[in-house]
Structures are given as C-alpha cells and as structure tokens.
Design a protein around this motif. Structure first.
Motif, PDB file in Angstrom:
ATOM      1  N   ILE A 277       0.736  -1.084   0.006  1.00 47.65           N
ATOM      2  CA  ILE A 277      -0.015  -0.087   0.092  1.00 47.65           C
ATOM      3  C   ILE A 277       0.862   1.202  -0.009  1.00 47.65           C
ATOM      4  O   ILE A 277       0.707   2.199  -0.895  1.00 47.65           O
ATOM      5  CB  ILE A 277      -1.011  -0.054   1.072  1.00 47.65           C
ATOM      6  N   LEU A 278       1.889   1.226   0.844  1.00 45.81           N
ATOM      7  CA  LEU A 278       2.791   2.525   0.761  1.00 45.81           C
ATOM      8  C   LEU A 278       3.333   2.740  -0.430  1.00 45.81           C
ATOM      9  O   LEU A 278       3.648   3.732  -0.788  1.00 45.81           O
ATOM     10  CB  LEU A 278       3.813   2.459   2.024  1.00 45.81           C
ATOM     11  N   LEU A 279       4.008   1.554  -0.991  1.00 44.66           N
ATOM     12  CA  LEU A 279       4.895   1.816  -2.440  1.00 44.66           C
ATOM     13  C   LEU A 279       3.848   2.222  -3.238  1.00 44.66           C
ATOM     14  O   LEU A 279       4.102   3.019  -4.264  1.00 44.66           O
ATOM     15  CB  LEU A 279       5.338   0.550  -2.739  1.00 44.66           C
ATOM     16  N   LYS A 280       2.390   1.841  -3.430  1.00 41.47           N
ATOM     17  CA  LYS A 280       1.641   2.291  -4.400  1.00 41.47           C
ATOM     18  C   LYS A 280       1.122   3.789  -4.337  1.00 41.47           C
ATOM     19  O   LYS A 280       1.085   4.403  -5.410  1.00 41.47           O
ATOM     20  CB  LYS A 280       0.202   1.654  -4.179  1.00 41.47           C
ATOM     21  N   ALA A 334      -6.049   4.932   2.633  1.00 39.26           N
ATOM     22  CA  ALA A 334      -5.683   3.647   2.062  1.00 39.26           C
ATOM     23  C   ALA A 334      -6.000   2.581   3.384  1.00 39.26           C
ATOM     24  O   ALA A 334      -6.416   1.434   3.141  1.00 39.26           O
ATOM     25  CB  ALA A 334      -4.298   3.490   1.602  1.00 39.26           C
ATOM     26  N   PHE A 335      -5.310   2.992   4.465  1.00 39.27           N
ATOM     27  CA  PHE A 335      -5.376   1.970   5.695  1.00 39.27           C
ATOM     28  C   PHE A 335      -6.785   1.894   5.808  1.00 39.27           C
ATOM     29  O   PHE A 335      -7.174   0.951   6.582  1.00 39.27           O
ATOM     30  CB  PHE A 335      -4.657   2.710   6.863  1.00 39.27           C
ATOM     31  N   ALA A 336      -7.592   2.735   6.119  1.00 37.78           N
ATOM     32  CA  ALA A 336      -9.188   2.686   6.253  1.00 37.78           C
ATOM     33  C   ALA A 336     -10.057   1.708   5.281  1.00 37.78           C
ATOM     34  O   ALA A 336     -10.688   0.990   5.741  1.00 37.78           O
ATOM     35  CB  ALA A 336      -9.689   4.182   6.479  1.00 37.78           C
ATOM     36  N   GLU A 337      -9.659   1.835   4.279  1.00 37.54           N
ATOM     37  CA  GLU A 337     -10.001   1.050   2.754  1.00 37.54           C
ATOM     38  C   GLU A 337      -9.613  -0.456   3.123  1.00 37.54           C
ATOM     39  O   GLU A 337     -10.457  -1.309   3.012  1.00 37.54           O
ATOM     40  CB  GLU A 337      -9.827   1.417   1.621  1.00 37.54           C
ATOM     41  N   ASN A 338      -8.514  -0.560   3.788  1.00 42.18           N
ATOM     42  CA  ASN A 338      -8.007  -1.863   3.874  1.00 42.18           C
ATOM     43  C   ASN A 338      -8.208  -2.571   5.219  1.00 42.18           C
ATOM     44  O   ASN A 338      -7.528  -3.770   5.786  1.00 42.18           O
ATOM     45  CB  ASN A 338      -6.470  -2.092   3.171  1.00 42.18           C
ATOM     46  N   ASN A 339      -8.889  -1.798   5.980  1.00 38.40           N
ATOM     47  CA  ASN A 339      -9.270  -2.170   7.485  1.00 38.40           C
ATOM     48  C   ASN A 339      -7.975  -2.708   8.206  1.00 38.40           C
ATOM     49  O   ASN A 339      -7.684  -3.280   8.983  1.00 38.40           O
ATOM     50  CB  ASN A 339     -10.173  -3.665   7.613  1.00 38.40           C
ATOM     51  N   ILE A 340      -7.033  -1.671   8.033  1.00 36.72           N
ATOM     52  CA  ILE A 340      -5.856  -1.587   8.896  1.00 36.72           C
ATOM     53  C   ILE A 340      -5.875  -0.489  10.025  1.00 36.72           C
ATOM     54  O   ILE A 340      -5.975   0.463   9.724  1.00 36.72           O
ATOM     55  CB  ILE A 340      -4.457  -1.481   7.846  1.00 36.72           C
TER      56      ILE A 340
END
Length: 383
Positions: A277-280, A334-340
């Motif tokens: 996710i971070l690299l994207k 992105a973290f919220a979308e992937n439930n992280i």
C-alpha cells in the motif's frame, strides 16, 4: 636619460637649431608612429586573434590599442615640451598633466582587463573554487579599490605631493574606525569568508540552529537574508552566520530532498500488505521522484504498534510540507479502506472513591472503569 636627449638633439640638428621646429618634428613623428602601430600592427594582431575561438584575446587587443596610441602621442608631446624648455613654473604643470592623462587611461584599461579576467576565472570553477558567481562582485570591488589606490598614489607623486603624511593619517583613522566599528568589521570579514567558502548560495533552502527555515534571498557583506515559508524575511548578521550551525537542504550534488512519512499499524496486521500500500501511494504521488525510487522500511516494534516509514525524494525542499500532507492523507485513506488499524494510546483508569462521598465496602470490590484517549502511543497502564 641625458645621453638619450643628447643623441636626439644631434639628430634634430640636421633640420636647424629652432627648438619649435624640433618640437614639431617630434610631435609629428610620434603621431606617425602611433598611427602605424594602431593601423598596421594592431590591425594585424586583430586578424591573428580573430582566427582563434577564444574571445578574451580579441577583447584585450580592442582595449589595448587606444591607450597605446595615446601613450605614444603623449610621450612625443612631453619630449617636445622638454626640448622647448619652458620655464620651471610652466613645466611643473605641463608634465604632470601629461602623466596624469596617461595614468587615467591605463587605469581604465587595467580596470576593464581585470574585470574580464575575473569573469573568465569565475566561469571556470574547476580550477578556481574560491572565485565563482557569488564571490565575483567581492573580487571585482577589491581589484577596483587596489587599482584606483595605486593610480591615485602615482598621480599625486607626479605632482610632487608627499603621500607619507596622508598614509600615516589614514593609518590612525583606520585604527580608530576599527575600534569604533568592530561589530561591523566582524560582519564584513564574515561576509567575505562566507562568499569565499560558499556554504550556501542564493535560492538555497537552509535551516538555522535557532530553527528558522527558508530560502536565501541575499548574501551581503554585512548580513544574510532568508525568506521563510510564512513570507517573512529574516536578516541575520554574517558574524552570527559564520559561528552557527547551518543546514543546507539544497546542498550536495542536486537540490533533491528526501521526505519521510511515518505510520504505525496494529500488531497482527499484514506487513506485506502495508508495504504494498505504501509503495503504491508513493508511485501515485506525482511530485515524488521516480529516481531514486521510494522505499518502505519496517523500523521497529513499538510499544503498541508496528512502526513503518515511507521515504521518497522531492525536487525542492520548499515543497516538503505540502507533499508530506498529500502522502499522509493518502496513507490514512488507504489504511481505512483495507481495515488496517492505526493504533492510538489507551489508558484504563480505576476510580476507587470520590472525594466527599461515603465509602461503601461493597463498591470497593467493584471499581468504576473509564477509558481515556490520548494522542501519544503508550501501552495500557493501570493506576
């Protein structure tokens, strides 16, 4: 000198004994010689230098022909004036005038040639590290002062004016001025060293030891000016700049600057997914450089989180805050979308009793629990 004048008198005796005629012949001969030198010799030298690729020799010859022409002419006029044998009162005025004219002409020639040489040296920084675009005005001013000082000294000497008293007075005045303006002189010398050493240059982004951060807008002999991101100009004396720690964020081989976005993830999260996710996010951010490539590092096992760091390069240090804002916003979404889960500190507070309220033994066995949230990441504590 006497033998030279005697031979000249012998040669001129062939055309008569009239001193005025001798003077006229000498002036005419000097004019012809100056014309030949200007129209024949200098013209030939110009044709030779025109075949070279360098421009310095062409400019040098162009500047040389005029003072050389008038030097020969003025020399002939001075010799002619000495033959006529003017009274001492007149001779003491005529000859210094001639010498003054020559000195002024050659002073102008020296100033122009020195400026050309310094500019050429400043353009070749591989061989002349001290002399560059920033220090060029300093060296030009020093050369100007030196050449004019020497010219004034010889002009006064041609008029038989003793300069020793003037020099002694200047020394005394210099000492007095040095004590009175020691702070100004400290800034002046520091400015010279800053220009020579060049720890930073105009448009560089620097951070001072006191926390000011901004772009350098001017490097003067007395102070350095910095324009902050709040559009506030900060003026710092050069003596302070020379004795403080200065971080040049634009220094090095390029102006690229690396930013770091730090984020924590809850224990049990998929670390491979977080890295992807971070690299994207880094690749989708247009203002992050593709080379060097952004990288992700799993830094440490925190007190209540797994700490990651996304590092990427930007072209200008001044854009650090804005780009970091975009990156942090994208990470949160992105973290919220992937439930992280991004953990935050939690504290459990147990209240045994309230002031002024009677203690009930049965209530002591069942304490009241309250959850409080804080901003810093801390482990659960009980008090």
């Amino acid at each position: 000198m006497a033998e030279w004048k005697q031979r000249l008198t012998e040669y001129l005796s062939y055309i008569g004994d009239n001193p005025i005629m001798h003077a006229f012949v000498i002036i005419l001969a000097s004019l012809v010689l100056a014309w030949i030198l200007d129209k024949v010799v200098i013209a030939w030298v110009k044709r030779m230098t025109g075949k070279t690729e360098a421009e310095f020799d062409d400019q040098f010859v162009e500047l040389l022909h005029k003072p050389l022409f008038y030097s020969i002419l003025v020399f002939g006029i001075s010799v002619a004036a000495s033959i006529i044998k003017f009274p001492a009162e007149i001779g003491d005025v005529i000859f210094p005038i001639f010498y003054t004219i020559l000195l002024v002409m050659w002073t102008m020639f020296a100033l122009k040639v020195t400026k050309m040489v310094l500019q050429r040296m400043a353009g070749n920084q591989q061989h002349f590290h001290i002399l560059h675009a920033q220090t060029l005005p300093l060296f030009e001013n020093l050369a100007l002062i030196l050449i004019i000082a020497l010219s004034v000294y010889y002009i006064f000497s041609s008029w038989d004016i003793d300069m020793s008293a003037w020099l002694a007075s200047a020394g005394i005045v210099g000492i007095a001025v040095g004590f009175a303006a020691k702070d100004t002189l400290a800034n002046l010398f520091s400015g010279v060293f800053i220009m020579a050493d060049a720890p930073y240059k105009i448009k560089d982004y620097i951070v001072l030891e006191t926390g000011e951060r901004g772009a350098v807008t001017n490097i003067g002999l007395r102070s350095t000016r910095i324009l902050t991101r709040d559009n506030i100009e900060v003026t710092v004396p050069n003596s302070v700049m020379g004795n403080t720690k200065v971080i040049n964020e634009s220094g090095g081989p390029s102006t690229k600057y690396r930013i770091r976005a730090q984020v924590g993830a809850a224990y049990g999260s998929d670390i491979d997914l977080i890295e992807q996710i971070l690299l994207k996010i880094a690749k989708e951010e247009k203002e992050l450089c593709s080379y060097p490539e952004p990288v992700v590092r799993f830094r440490m096992f925190g007190a209540s989180s797994l700490d990651f760091e996304l590092m990427g390069w930007i072209t200008e240090p001044a854009n650090r805050g804005r780009i970091l804002h975009h990156v942090n916003s994208a990470i949160y979404k992105a973290f919220a979308e992937n439930n992280i889960e991004i953990p935050y500190a939690k504290q459990d507070v147990y209240i045994k009793e309230f002031p002024g309220v009677p203690t009930d033994k049965s209530s002591q066995s069942k304490p009241i629990e309250a959850n409080l949230e804080s901003e810093k990441t801390m482990p659960k504590e009980s008090s």
